[in-house]
Design a protein around this motif. Structure first.
Motif, short mmCIF file in Angstrom:
data_model
loop_
_atom_site.label_atom_id
_atom_site.label_comp_id
_atom_site.label_asym_id
_atom_site.label_seq_id
_atom_site.Cartn_x
_atom_site.Cartn_y
_atom_site.Cartn_z
N SER A 197 -6.99 86.87 -30.78
CA SER A 197 -7.82 86.48 -31.93
C SER A 197 -7.90 87.60 -32.97
CB SER A 197 -9.23 86.12 -31.47
OG SER A 197 -9.22 84.98 -30.63
N ALA A 198 -7.79 88.85 -32.50
CA ALA A 198 -7.86 90.00 -33.40
C ALA A 198 -6.51 90.35 -34.01
CB ALA A 198 -8.41 91.21 -32.66
N GLY A 199 -5.47 89.60 -33.63
CA GLY A 199 -4.15 89.83 -34.24
C GLY A 199 -3.25 90.77 -33.49
N PHE A 200 -3.42 90.85 -32.16
CA PHE A 200 -2.59 91.74 -31.34
C PHE A 200 -1.64 90.96 -30.45
CE2 PHE A 200 -5.99 94.81 -32.21
CZ PHE A 200 -5.27 96.00 -32.37
N ASN A 201 -0.51 91.57 -30.16
CA ASN A 201 0.38 91.15 -29.08
C ASN A 201 0.24 92.15 -27.94
OD1 ASN A 201 1.69 88.85 -30.21
ND2 ASN A 201 2.94 90.20 -31.47
N ILE A 202 0.13 91.64 -26.72
CA ILE A 202 0.06 92.51 -25.55
C ILE A 202 1.47 92.93 -25.16
CG2 ILE A 202 -0.57 92.66 -23.12
CD1 ILE A 202 -2.87 90.74 -23.70
N GLU A 203 1.68 94.23 -25.05
CA GLU A 203 2.98 94.76 -24.64
C GLU A 203 3.04 95.07 -23.16
OE1 GLU A 203 4.22 98.06 -26.97
OE2 GLU A 203 4.22 96.94 -28.86
N LEU A 204 1.90 95.46 -22.59
CA LEU A 204 1.91 95.91 -21.20
C LEU A 204 0.51 95.82 -20.62
CD1 LEU A 204 3.72 98.96 -19.73
CD2 LEU A 204 1.24 98.83 -19.46
N ILE A 205 0.43 95.40 -19.37
CA ILE A 205 -0.81 95.47 -18.59
C ILE A 205 -0.48 96.20 -17.31
CG2 ILE A 205 -2.55 94.18 -17.31
CD1 ILE A 205 -2.34 91.96 -19.34
#
Length: 228
Positions: A197-205
């Motif tokens: 919702s904040a405009g991020f893509n997750i690259e790694l967890i």
């Protein structure tokens, strides 16, 4: 929670967070090689100090630290007094936008009490990042808050896992001292949806192990994200 009241007690506990999270973040800093770094909710500045001393002093051109606690800021100014090109202030809103290659948010997300607060902060962090910037964030693992670890435990009933925004008590301790405080529970889905919702893509967890090899589960979760 008034961090000015509990700052000294909190900082007096020998917490394992430094041993668990910081080596992982240093590993990714080496991999991504950011040229500047802003630590939001950076407390007494221990992570900035570590980054500054771990890498060549010329590696970073600029540092920033923000914290809402005047007591934490005073401790940070003392700890980081030898670092040049450093901004220390009480709000990230005063930092330069679209400037920072790396923003860190360590053990802050759990203190935010509503979805709106989470998304607003993440959105504001996105505005701080440069075009290739990244957010490193670390939270206590939401799936294992019913377990005890070497330096903290949480009074959380896992049957309430899907009650987003539920308050729970956290107990921090070492061999001498202890402190109780309140955090807010966000599920793993909440974290991913709020970032989206904040405009991020997750690259790694990355799930991190406790310092005690006999501990079950994972005490900390690191998420690395970049602007869409």
């Amino acid at each position: 929670m008034n961090w000015d009241i509990i700052a000294d007690a909190y900082l007096g506990i020998s917490e394992d967070r430094d041993k668990i999270i910081f080596p992982v973040l240093l590993k990714y800093i080496k991999e991504f090689s950011p040229k500047n770094l802003a630590d939001i909710g950076g407390g007494d500045g221990r992570f900035l100090e570590l980054a500054f001393t771990h890498f060549n002093h010329n590696h970073f051109s600029e540092f920033a630290l923000t914290d809402s606690s005047t007591r934490m800021l005073a401790r940070a100014k003392s700890r980081l007094s030898n670092i040049k090109n450093l901004t220390i202030c009480d709000s990230h809103k005063t930092l330069k936008k679209h400037n920072w290659d790396l923003v860190t948010l360590i053990a802050v997300w759990m203190s935010l009490e509503t979805h709106e607060e989470c998304i607003n902060l993440l959105s504001q962090i996105k505005e701080l990042l440069s075009s290739n910037g990244k957010l490193f964030t670390a939270v206590t693992h939401p799936c294992f808050r019913h377990l005890n670890y070497h330096s903290f435990s949480a009074n959380f009933d896992l049957t309430n896992y899907f009650e987003s925004g539920k308050k729970f008590r956290v107990n921090l301790y070492d061999s001498i001292r202890s402190l109780s405080l309140w955090d807010t529970h966000w599920t793993l889905s909440d974290h991913t949806h709020q970032l989206n919702s904040a405009g991020f893509n997750i690259e790694l967890i990355e799930e991190l192990q406790d310092v005690d090899n006999n501990s079950e589960g994972s005490p900390w979760l690191v998420i690395i994200a970049s602007p869409k």
